[in-house]
Design an enzyme around this catalytic site. Structure first.
Site, PDB file in Angstrom:
ATOM      1  N   ASP A 102       0.850  -1.189   0.000  1.00  0.00           N
ATOM      2  CA  ASP A 102       0.000   0.000   0.000  1.00  0.00           C
ATOM      3  C   ASP A 102       0.891   1.247   0.000  1.00  0.00           C
ATOM      4  OD1 ASP A 102      -3.215   0.537   0.975  1.00  0.00           O
ATOM      5  OD2 ASP A 102      -1.796   2.213   1.118  1.00  0.00           O
ATOM      6  N   HIS A 151     -10.137  -5.169  -3.207  1.00  0.00           N
ATOM      7  CA  HIS A 151      -8.787  -5.373  -2.677  1.00  0.00           C
ATOM      8  C   HIS A 151      -8.870  -5.824  -1.240  1.00  0.00           C
ATOM      9  CE1 HIS A 151     -10.026  -1.154  -2.458  1.00  0.00           C
ATOM     10  NE2 HIS A 151      -9.380  -1.077  -1.302  1.00  0.00           N
ATOM     11  N   GLY A 208     -15.803   2.620   3.759  1.00  0.00           N
ATOM     12  CA  GLY A 208     -14.559   3.358   3.564  1.00  0.00           C
ATOM     13  C   GLY A 208     -13.812   2.980   2.296  1.00  0.00           C
TER      14      GLY A 208
END
Ligand code: AMP
Ligand code: ZN
Length: 115
Positions: free
Chosen positions: A31, A101, A94
């Site tokens: 990330d 993912h 969110g």
């Protein structure tokens, strides 16, 4: 024509990423804005906008996604102390990138409930 998808472009190698795992069905990468010492995203190569977009034909693919998350957690040394697998879904969940993912989070004590 639909907007180009960021994670489809990452899986295709058109946008750079720090890869940690790749096979014919899933791709995993670090990330860009880690929320924990280890924060990896696992995505199906097939574009599915969210969990709600997956159907019966995607049963095996969803299993591969979860098992890839498990294997990556092991490979990253997270299994002994524990880790978290998360799929944010929709606005209240969110979700900001609309390609499924799986977040693999670990390396610190994670709190519950999430914010
Ligand atoms: P979510 O909020 O569940 O949709 O998660 C999207 C994640 O994608 C966030 O944790 C972002 O930091 C991450 N992200 C966005 N753009 C990139 C990128 N180009 N490379 C890696 N991670 C990204
Ligand atoms: Zn996509």
């Amino acid at each position: 024509m639909t907007d180009p998808c960021l994670f489809c472009a990452i899986a295709a190698g058109q946008i750079p990423s720090q890869s940690v795992y790749s096979d014919d069905h899933v791709y995993a990468f670090h990330d860009i804005n880690p929320a924990a010492p280890t924060h990896i995203l696992v995505i199906p190569r097939k574009h599915l906008s969210s969990v709600c977009d997956a159907g019966p034909d995607d049963e095996a693919l969803m299993g591969k996604l979860l098992l890839a998350g498990q294997q990556i957690a092991r490979d990253q040394g997270l299994a002994a102390d524990g880790f978290r697998l998360v799929i944010n879904t929709g606005d209240n969940g969110g979700q900001t990138v609309h390609h499924i993912h799986l977040h693999v989070l670990g390396g610190r004590q994670l709190t519950w409930p999430p914010g």
